[in-house]
Design a protein around this motif. Structure first.
Motif: not given
Length: 178
Positions: A3-4, A6-7
């Protein structure tokens, strides 16, 4: 970590090039936050204070800023609260506190006689520890209770300042006001 990455707009493999695990990401975020707060404190004390009251006024403003920064950034607040038991973050926070104490000590030492400077430094260390604990507690509360906690902490810090610092104060004859 996915997630990190991707962000951040990078691949997971790129993420792992810089950060071996989630703890390293959290530590880096906390270090950056502490660095920003340390810069704010150094800027606030770049000009030597003219009175002891001015020192505590500046510290009050900085504590409120510290609280508002954590309160205003949901992600940082969550990370900071979650990292409270991380040994590397605790160590960085303690080192940061000592650096901040040295900044205030250097800016305000002209109010204290040389034989009381060590006690002045120790008293500042205790006051900074108290302020950090108060802010960390306040950010875990709702907005109203958090602000109320900061108001109470400010009063207690001023009382502690008066009890702990004022007895050490003795404007040295070699000091010339800026």
């Amino acid at each position: 970590m996915t997630d990190v990455a991707h962000e951040a707009g990078i691949t997971i493999s790129s993420m792992y090039q810089y950060f071996p695990n989630k703890g390293a990401v959290i530590s880096a975020i906390c270090e950056e936050y502490l660095s920003q707060q340390r810069s704010n404190l150094k800027a606030a004390f770049r000009t030597p204070p003219g009175t002891l009251e001015e020192v505590v006024d500046r510290m009050d403003i900085l504590m409120q800023s510290y609280y508002q920064t954590l309160r205003g950034d949901r992600v940082l607040k969550k990370i900071w609260s979650g990292a409270a038991s991380d040994k590397s973050v605790l160590s960085a926070e303690f080192d940061d506190t000592l650096d901040n104490v040295e900044t205030v000590h250097a800016a305000a030492r002209h109010f204290v006689s040389n034989d009381k400077l060590a006690e002045f430094r120790k008293t500042l260390t205790v006051l900074f520890g108290f302020a950090n604990a108060a802010v960390n507690q306040a950010v875990d509360l709702d907005d109203t209770e958090g602000q109320r906690t900061i108001e109470i902490a400010t009063r207690m810090l001023r009382a502690s300042w008066n009890a702990g610092i004022h007895p050490l104060a003795e404007i040295r004859s070699d000091h010339v006001s800026a």
